[in-house]
Design a protein around this motif. Structure first.
Motif, PDB file in Angstrom:
ATOM      1  N   GLU A  25     -33.706  46.000  -5.275  1.00 46.84           N
ATOM      2  CA  GLU A  25     -32.987  47.018  -6.044  1.00 46.84           C
ATOM      3  C   GLU A  25     -33.840  47.462  -7.210  1.00 46.84           C
ATOM      4  OE1 GLU A  25     -29.170  45.532  -7.258  1.00 46.84           O
ATOM      5  OE2 GLU A  25     -28.822  44.671  -5.277  1.00 46.84           O
ATOM      6  N   PHE A  26     -33.834  48.769  -7.481  1.00 43.17           N
ATOM      7  CA  PHE A  26     -34.453  49.283  -8.698  1.00 43.17           C
ATOM      8  C   PHE A  26     -33.316  49.801  -9.560  1.00 43.17           C
ATOM      9  CE2 PHE A  26     -37.748  49.959  -5.435  1.00 43.17           C
ATOM     10  CZ  PHE A  26     -38.772  49.224  -5.997  1.00 43.17           C
ATOM     11  N   GLY A  27     -32.902  49.022 -10.531  1.00 43.92           N
ATOM     12  CA  GLY A  27     -31.769  49.428 -11.339  1.00 43.92           C
ATOM     13  C   GLY A  27     -30.559  49.631 -10.441  1.00 43.92           C
ATOM     14  N   PRO A  28     -29.938  50.793 -10.523  1.00 44.12           N
ATOM     15  CA  PRO A  28     -28.738  51.008  -9.717  1.00 44.12           C
ATOM     16  C   PRO A  28     -29.038  51.376  -8.259  1.00 44.12           C
ATOM     17  CG  PRO A  28     -29.156  52.914 -11.113  1.00 44.12           C
ATOM     18  CD  PRO A  28     -30.225  51.922 -11.423  1.00 44.12           C
ATOM     19  N   THR A  29     -30.271  51.775  -7.935  1.00 48.76           N
ATOM     20  CA  THR A  29     -30.570  52.186  -6.565  1.00 48.76           C
ATOM     21  C   THR A  29     -30.998  51.002  -5.714  1.00 48.76           C
ATOM     22  OG1 THR A  29     -32.575  52.987  -7.605  1.00 48.76           O
ATOM     23  CG2 THR A  29     -31.181  54.631  -6.542  1.00 48.76           C
ATOM     24  N   VAL A  30     -30.453  50.952  -4.526  1.00 51.11           N
ATOM     25  CA  VAL A  30     -30.845  49.920  -3.568  1.00 51.11           C
ATOM     26  C   VAL A  30     -31.921  50.520  -2.673  1.00 51.11           C
ATOM     27  CG1 VAL A  30     -30.042  48.392  -1.742  1.00 51.11           C
ATOM     28  CG2 VAL A  30     -28.538  48.970  -3.647  1.00 51.11           C
ATOM     29  N   ALA A  31     -33.161  50.044  -2.834  1.00 50.86           N
ATOM     30  CA  ALA A  31     -34.258  50.592  -2.031  1.00 50.86           C
ATOM     31  C   ALA A  31     -34.269  49.966  -0.648  1.00 50.86           C
ATOM     32  CB  ALA A  31     -35.587  50.366  -2.736  1.00 50.86           C
ATOM     33  N   LEU A  32     -34.078  48.655  -0.590  1.00 49.42           N
ATOM     34  CA  LEU A  32     -34.021  47.965   0.697  1.00 49.42           C
ATOM     35  C   LEU A  32     -32.752  47.139   0.728  1.00 49.42           C
ATOM     36  CD1 LEU A  32     -37.674  46.699   1.247  1.00 49.42           C
ATOM     37  CD2 LEU A  32     -36.533  48.638   2.308  1.00 49.42           C
TER      38      LEU A  32
END
Lengths: 361, 272
Positions: A25-32
């Protein structure tokens, strides 16, 4: 050291790559979001998906530039999650031009060998051979700013192969190049990859690139793999509506399930592939343009809304009486029969079609 | 085109007048002995008490300052760019502070600490440190002060250099070629920052060679202080020294520029 020995050296070392439950996760975004994927030895696997789907993050984790919050990266069954990038044994070609501006092409290719303390004479010979392999034997003394974009990416490819990596990572290496160079370079990358038999992970958002180069294509969405299969299967039997829409062109036409495996659409009944739906359910039928037939018919309800010339074929967009649109390919020789505004009848051949739940948009 | 050229020559001529007239006046003053021309003032310089020591001290201070400020700023700015780009404005403001704080205030603060320190620390090993950094043969405290004063210039020079290259991609490309972090920094990033490093060094060199306030008020005697010191007694020679120091600085800057203009030796080609 000749190309054939390079081939041998690489072939014996072709590695299996495995992503297990990768999450980042990058902050609020889930990348994977729990990515699971296996790349077979010597295979070219393309990661295809819209921007932000996590494909680059996955590649960077294999390269060692990103670290997962949880999950593992395995190369030949060995967990490399904690191994620093410079010991990963993965050659990488970047999207942007990444050659070292202060070194000429030859020294760029020899950089990795210099890091490994290979003797000057040997690394010079090897770098020259690699430049020959990518067709730039005469450009060794040129500096990056004296090379074209395509040439720079070839040098970058040679540099990535210089340490005979177990895995080759290509992060949209063609996206900065113009169309013509792109096509030649992608054929060349494929040829080299097959000659060397090196396990390769190729990131792209260009479906044509993925379908034409890869042994298998993994379509990603929101940090997960939607489907991973051969290009043919991906195109003809997409597992989900997203894959169907993302790979190739797809029209959605409303239909009603006549039985568990038959759907009534455009006034006729056709068999359904994959998961059907309960009889009587409202569904969307997914149709490829080459799987739709159109005939001029003054009595029919459909009208030609637009035509697009694609070369050998012309793609005709038909607006049906209920407002939805269907795309159909006709041979360009016949394109004159379908001027915009003409009434046409839309038909389906006796081929199985895919249906999705009406809600699954 | 012709008009543009005329303009250019006009502006160049004015600028030349502005710089060259005072310079020429200085030269004339230093060689004019009333009835004859003599280079006596210049020939006496080398023999004058304190010339060699003060010049050497200034050069040593300059080298130490350049080394220290680059060692501090290069890793910091690369790390800033790669790891915390959001902190950049903060660092920029901090690095620009020495421009706003006048040297006189700065040196007042330093001398207060230097006076307070020995008393307060007299019973600790730090007492020796306080003494050592004020060693008149090589006053480390001046290097520390100059590092702070050079920060704005060094920051700007390095920032411009880092903007021109894609640091992240270069580092990652080097890392995927098997370079460790220090190797990536030294072999992939630094060579491409050569221009910026030279600029930073130029500015720091010029700053240290010409700095008077801090050195004088702390009681040390590098070159600039020495020039002012002798001007009271030997006016003509002090002007001669100024002219000479200008030339020396010029020569050094030219030498640095020549060094930077050369193409880097190509490691593989040159050895193989």
């Amino acid at each position: 050291m000749t190309i054939s020995t390079l081939v041998k050296a690489a072939a014996t070392e072709a590695a299996t790559v495995e992503f297990r439950g990768l999450r980042r996760e990058f902050g609020p975004t889930v990348a994977l979001d729990g990515l699971d994927l296996t790349v077979q030895p010597g295979e070219l696997l393309a990661l295809l998906g819209p921007s932000g789907c996590g494909k680059t993050t996955a590649l960077r984790m294999l390269a060692g530039f990103e670290h997962p919050d949880s999950g593992q990266v395995l190369v030949d069954g060995e967990d490399v999650t904690g191994v620093p990038a410079h010991r990963r044994d993965a050659g990488m070609v970047f999207q942007s031009y990444s050659l070292f501006p202060h070194l000429n092409a030859l020294d760029n290719v020899a950089f990795g060998l210099r890091m490994r303390k290979v003797r000057a004479a040997e690394r010079r010979t090897r770098a020259a051979e690699l430049l020959e392999l990518v067709g730039l034997a005469d450009k060794g003394e040129r500096f990056p700013h004296q090379l074209s974009g395509g040439q720079q990416q070839r040098v970058a490819l040679a540099r990535a192969l210089a340490l005979r990596p177990r895995v080759l990572l290509l992060d949209e290496p063609l996206s900065a190049l113009d169309a013509k160079v792109r096509t030649t370079l992608r054929e060349e990358i494929r040829r080299l990859q097959q000659e060397l038999g090196i396990t390769t992970l190729f990131i792209t958002h260009d479906q044509e690139e993925a379908l034409s180069m890869a042994d298998r294509v993994a379509v990603m969405r929101d940090g997960r793999v939607e489907q991973c299969s051969t290009p043919t299967e991906l195109y003809s039997r997409p597992a989900t509506a997203f894959v169907a829409g993302f790979v190739g062109t797809m029209s959605r036409v409303p239909g009603v399930m006549a039985a568990g495996d038959t759907v009534e659409v455009l006034g006729r009944r056709v068999p359904v592939t994959g998961d059907g739906a309960a009889a009587g359910a409202s569904v969307d039928v997914l149709l490829r343009p080459e799987g739709v037939e159109v005939e001029p018919d003054p009595e029919a309800g459909g009208r030609v809304a637009a035509t697009a010339f694609l070369g050998a074929t012309t793609r005709i967009t038909v607006r049906l009486p209920d407002g939805c649109e269907v795309k159909a390919d006709v041979s360009t020789r016949r394109a004159g029969e379908f001027p915009v505004g003409a009434r046409v009848a839309v038909g389906l051949p006796d081929q199985a079609v895919m249906v999705v739940d009406r809600a699954a948009r | 085109m012709a008009r543009l050229n005329l303009w250019r020559w006009g502006v160049l001529g004015l600028a030349a007048l502005y710089f060259l007239v005072p310079l020429a006046a200085s030269v004339v003053f230093s060689v004019d002995m009333g009835d004859r021309i003599s280079f006596d003032a210049y020939s006496r310089i080398a023999g004058t008490d304190g010339f060699v020591t003060s010049l050497l001290l200034a050069l040593e201070l300059a080298v130490a300052t350049i080394a220290l400020v680059l060692l501090l700023m290069v890793p910091a700015m690369v790390a800033l760019r790669l790891g915390a780009p959001k902190l950049r404005p903060v660092v920029e403001i901090v690095c620009s502070l020495p421009l706003v704080v006048p040297p006189i205030a700065f040196v007042a603060g330093i001398s207060t600490v230097l006076k307070w320190g020995p008393e307060y620390l007299s019973r600790t090993p730090l007492f020796q440190t306080m003494v050592a950094i004020q060693n008149p043969d090589f006053p480390v405290v001046l290097v520390l002060a100059y590092v702070v004063m050079a920060l704005p210039f060094v920051y700007r020079a390095l920032d411009a250099g880092l903007r021109a290259i894609d640091v992240r991609t270069l580092v990652e490309a080097a890392r995927s070629c098997g370079a460790s972090w220090p190797q990536a920094l030294l072999q992939a990033v630094l060579p491409n920052l050569r221009g910026a490093l030279l600029n930073a060094s130029f500015l720091t060199l010029a700053l240290v060679l010409g700095e008077y306030t801090v050195a004088h008020l702390l009681g040390f005697r590098p070159f600039a202080v020495w020039i002012v010191d002798i001007s009271g007694a030997q006016a003509q020679m002090s002007v001669a020294v100024s002219v000479l120091s200008l030339l020396v600085t010029w020569v050094m800057l030219l030498a640095l520029a020549a060094l930077g203009g050369r193409r880097p030796a190509t490691p593989t080609a040159s050895q193989g």
